[in-house]
Scaffold this motif. Sequence first.
Motif, PDB file in Angstrom:
ATOM      1  N   LYS A  66      -2.447  -1.543   1.239  1.00  0.00           N
ATOM      2  CA  LYS A  66      -1.620  -1.519   2.445  1.00  0.00           C
ATOM      3  C   LYS A  66      -1.161  -2.951   2.728  1.00  0.00           C
ATOM      4  N   ALA A  67       0.003  -3.096   3.346  1.00  0.00           N
ATOM      5  CA  ALA A  67       0.512  -4.432   3.654  1.00  0.00           C
ATOM      6  C   ALA A  67       1.405  -4.386   4.883  1.00  0.00           C
ATOM      7  N   VAL A  68       1.361  -5.465   5.659  1.00  0.00           N
ATOM      8  CA  VAL A  68       2.212  -5.615   6.839  1.00  0.00           C
ATOM      9  C   VAL A  68       2.960  -6.935   6.697  1.00  0.00           C
ATOM     10  N   TYR A  69       4.281  -6.907   6.909  1.00  0.00           N
ATOM     11  CA  TYR A  69       5.121  -8.097   6.764  1.00  0.00           C
ATOM     12  C   TYR A  69       5.879  -8.399   8.052  1.00  0.00           C
ATOM     13  N   LEU A  70       5.960  -9.685   8.373  1.00  0.00           N
ATOM     14  CA  LEU A  70       6.814 -10.168   9.449  1.00  0.00           C
ATOM     15  C   LEU A  70       7.744 -11.216   8.853  1.00  0.00           C
ATOM     16  N   ASN A  71       9.054 -11.000   8.971  1.00  0.00           N
ATOM     17  CA  ASN A  71      10.041 -11.864   8.347  1.00  0.00           C
ATOM     18  C   ASN A  71      11.002 -12.450   9.372  1.00  0.00           C
ATOM     19  N   ARG A  72      11.334 -13.699   9.170  1.00  0.00           N
ATOM     20  CA  ARG A  72      12.469 -14.256   9.887  1.00  0.00           C
ATOM     21  C   ARG A  72      13.738 -13.745   9.206  1.00  0.00           C
ATOM     22  N   HIS A  73      14.844 -13.697   9.939  1.00  0.00           N
ATOM     23  CA  HIS A  73      16.107 -13.278   9.319  1.00  0.00           C
ATOM     24  C   HIS A  73      16.507 -14.267   8.226  1.00  0.00           C
ATOM     25  N   ALA A  74      17.400 -13.830   7.372  1.00  0.00           N
ATOM     26  CA  ALA A  74      17.850 -14.664   6.248  1.00  0.00           C
ATOM     27  C   ALA A  74      18.902 -15.669   6.720  1.00  0.00           C
ATOM     28  N   ALA A  75      19.495 -16.402   5.773  1.00  0.00           N
ATOM     29  CA  ALA A  75      20.359 -17.543   6.078  1.00  0.00           C
ATOM     30  C   ALA A  75      21.611 -17.135   6.837  1.00  0.00           C
ATOM     31  N   ILE A  76      21.908 -17.903   7.891  1.00  0.00           N
ATOM     32  CA  ILE A  76      23.097 -17.669   8.704  1.00  0.00           C
ATOM     33  C   ILE A  76      24.042 -18.864   8.588  1.00  0.00           C
ATOM     34  N   TYR A  77      25.274 -18.681   9.118  1.00  0.00           N
ATOM     35  CA  TYR A  77      26.247 -19.770   9.082  1.00  0.00           C
ATOM     36  C   TYR A  77      25.770 -20.968   9.897  1.00  0.00           C
ATOM     37  N   ALA A  78      25.251 -20.714  11.087  1.00  0.00           N
ATOM     38  CA  ALA A  78      24.684 -21.789  11.904  1.00  0.00           C
ATOM     39  C   ALA A  78      24.053 -21.178  13.142  1.00  0.00           C
ATOM     40  N   ASN A  79      22.949 -21.750  13.564  1.00  0.00           N
ATOM     41  CA  ASN A  79      22.364 -21.409  14.848  1.00  0.00           C
ATOM     42  C   ASN A  79      23.282 -21.931  15.947  1.00  0.00           C
ATOM     43  N   ASP A  80      23.453 -21.161  17.035  1.00  0.00           N
ATOM     44  CA  ASP A  80      24.416 -21.557  18.060  1.00  0.00           C
ATOM     45  C   ASP A  80      24.062 -22.900  18.697  1.00  0.00           C
ATOM     46  N   TYR A  81      22.755 -23.154  18.928  1.00  0.00           N
ATOM     47  CA  TYR A  81      22.363 -24.424  19.528  1.00  0.00           C
ATOM     48  C   TYR A  81      22.666 -25.579  18.581  1.00  0.00           C
ATOM     49  N   ASP A  82      22.296 -25.431  17.318  1.00  0.00           N
ATOM     50  CA  ASP A  82      22.564 -26.488  16.334  1.00  0.00           C
ATOM     51  C   ASP A  82      24.058 -26.785  16.248  1.00  0.00           C
ATOM     52  N   TYR A  83      24.847 -25.721  16.255  1.00  0.00           N
ATOM     53  CA  TYR A  83      26.301 -25.881  16.134  1.00  0.00           C
ATOM     54  C   TYR A  83      26.868 -26.596  17.347  1.00  0.00           C
ATOM     55  N   GLU A  84      26.498 -26.155  18.526  1.00  0.00           N
ATOM     56  CA  GLU A  84      27.088 -26.704  19.754  1.00  0.00           C
ATOM     57  C   GLU A  84      26.562 -28.098  20.082  1.00  0.00           C
ATOM     58  N   LEU A 141       9.060  -7.240  -3.305  1.00  0.00           N
ATOM     59  CA  LEU A 141       8.021  -6.328  -2.802  1.00  0.00           C
ATOM     60  C   LEU A 141       7.912  -5.068  -3.649  1.00  0.00           C
ATOM     61  N   SER A 142       9.018  -4.630  -4.217  1.00  0.00           N
ATOM     62  CA  SER A 142       8.953  -3.436  -5.078  1.00  0.00           C
ATOM     63  C   SER A 142       8.127  -3.718  -6.320  1.00  0.00           C
ATOM     64  N   PHE A 143       8.161  -4.960  -6.827  1.00  0.00           N
ATOM     65  CA  PHE A 143       7.341  -5.342  -7.973  1.00  0.00           C
ATOM     66  C   PHE A 143       5.914  -5.678  -7.549  1.00  0.00           C
ATOM     67  N   ARG A 144       5.757  -6.259  -6.353  1.00  0.00           N
ATOM     68  CA  ARG A 144       4.431  -6.664  -5.898  1.00  0.00           C
ATOM     69  C   ARG A 144       3.562  -5.451  -5.586  1.00  0.00           C
ATOM     70  N   TYR A 145       4.173  -4.361  -5.118  1.00  0.00           N
ATOM     71  CA  TYR A 145       3.406  -3.171  -4.717  1.00  0.00           C
ATOM     72  C   TYR A 145       3.924  -1.914  -5.426  1.00  0.00           C
ATOM     73  N   PRO A 146       3.823  -1.877  -6.745  1.00  0.00           N
ATOM     74  CA  PRO A 146       4.398  -0.742  -7.486  1.00  0.00           C
ATOM     75  C   PRO A 146       3.692   0.577  -7.209  1.00  0.00           C
ATOM     76  N   ASN A 147       2.435   0.529  -6.734  1.00  0.00           N
ATOM     77  CA  ASN A 147       1.681   1.755  -6.525  1.00  0.00           C
ATOM     78  C   ASN A 147       1.691   2.231  -5.067  1.00  0.00           C
ATOM     79  N   LEU A 148       2.366   1.493  -4.203  1.00  0.00           N
ATOM     80  CA  LEU A 148       2.448   1.901  -2.805  1.00  0.00           C
ATOM     81  C   LEU A 148       3.743   2.652  -2.549  1.00  0.00           C
ATOM     82  N   LEU A 173      14.868  -2.965  -1.895  1.00  0.00           N
ATOM     83  CA  LEU A 173      13.572  -2.300  -2.002  1.00  0.00           C
ATOM     84  C   LEU A 173      13.665  -0.876  -2.517  1.00  0.00           C
ATOM     85  N   GLU A 174      14.620  -0.113  -2.010  1.00  0.00           N
ATOM     86  CA  GLU A 174      14.646   1.317  -2.334  1.00  0.00           C
ATOM     87  C   GLU A 174      15.443   1.596  -3.597  1.00  0.00           C
ATOM     88  N   LEU A 175      15.082   2.686  -4.273  1.00  0.00           N
ATOM     89  CA  LEU A 175      15.775   3.105  -5.487  1.00  0.00           C
ATOM     90  C   LEU A 175      16.916   4.059  -5.186  1.00  0.00           C
TER      91      LEU A 175
END
Length: 477
Positions: A66-84, A141-148, A173-175
């Motif tokens: 069994k496994a539980v994952y928490l992910n940050r979102h992937a790459a964006i153009y710019a964070n609004d604070y950083d941009y402004e 993850l599909s390779f890391r957990y082939p039996n789940l 992930l899905e086939l």
Amino acid sequence: MASSLVKELLQLTAFLLPAIQPCSATSLYSTYKFNPLEHLGGVAPYFEPQDPPASPSTPQGCTASKAVYLNRHAAIYANDYDYEEYIDPFVSKLENNTATDWSKIPALSFLAGWTVPLTDAEQELLTRVGRLEAAQLGVTLSFRYPNLKLPSHIWTSSAERTVKSAQSFVRGLELDENEINVVSIYESEEAGANSLTPYKSCPAYSSSFGSDQSAVYLEKFTKPITARLNVLAPGFNFTANDVYGMMELCGYESVIRGSSPFCDLDLFSPDDWLGWEYTADVMYHYNVGYGNTISGVVGLPWFNASANLLLEESSDEQDIYVSFTHRELPPMVFVAMGLFNNSEFGGSEASVNDTMPLDRINYRRAWKSSHVLPFLSNLAIERLNCSGSYGYEDGDYYRVLVNSAPQPLSNCADGPGTTCSRSGFEKYVQERVDMFQGFSEKCGVDYKNSTDTVSIYTDPAVGNGTAVGKRYEAFEN
């Protein structure tokens, strides 16, 4: 589906390659190499720092159940604070400067023909590289957990960039299409702990925490840089914020165009980049790290709910639980779990701020935002079933991975590798609960119907449109 996905991944990988090739500063007898993209904190494209360099493979005789994952979102153009705050002011200043002939200035000659890589409307949106990052994580993850078995649901906060990250992850992930529902959890300011953005529901938290402290080191590390640049281009009047924005552009432009001239080590040296990184680390330390007493309180409910999912005996629920959120929650969970604590060995919790001085870099710190919070940073907690693992009893053991690097838990290391036993894990979780429980009280909640627990994973109403008084939205893929 599979062939088109592979084709797209290959195309996007070819696009990304220039961005991930390490820059180097070497002499004839040195193997020293330096990649600025691995020192850009929350602006870094996803990479796996192998810190520590332990293998992500399961220990001998162990398989994941069994496994539980928490992910940050992937790459964006710019964070609004950083941009402004940094990027747009620099770009506007550059566009309004007509007196400087950039083509004649070493290291800055590219500015003669450089154009900004994003528009105002593209802020916060997922880039092509971001979609690639998320899809590749799904494949991993599909390779890391082939039996789940594949999950029936993936959870995400409701912002477009997190939803799109989750959907791209599902594609990898899905086939077969339409097997996994992406469930969007509304980013409410009155949800208590029961969301993927609980910091928004915590009045005691402010997004401005850490700004004052990081500003101190920002001025220190940029002082010689601005002096050097102003000698080269005296008519531009480079400021500390200009330098910080230019260095941020190294990361953002790389995930938009595949590379960036701002990453050139002839423009900013490795020491300059380490100064930028430490400035970001100080900010995150006081904002969502050990320098903020509310961090562990906000991070605990997710960790406690995830631990309960892994400890329960039921086998008819999902094998893999995956969620997507923003940059704030993962480091708060790290604090709740005791990960990346500068004071873990020696010192005390009371003196943790002393480990992040504002007048010099602590090069030996465990808290490095580039290592724990790049785009698509991911935390995994696994339940492993171990039998035939020499020197250990058969049974369930628990392990933590951050960006594929196994992370030992404090005072919980009685299993193979970096794992700990079921009894050890239960004790460890209870110790963290005792330390950080009380979300509503400690956050100073001033709204009704708050909660200290996360139930989105077990509430049958979530994702099927029947929840009353809540905004749970199901996205069919």
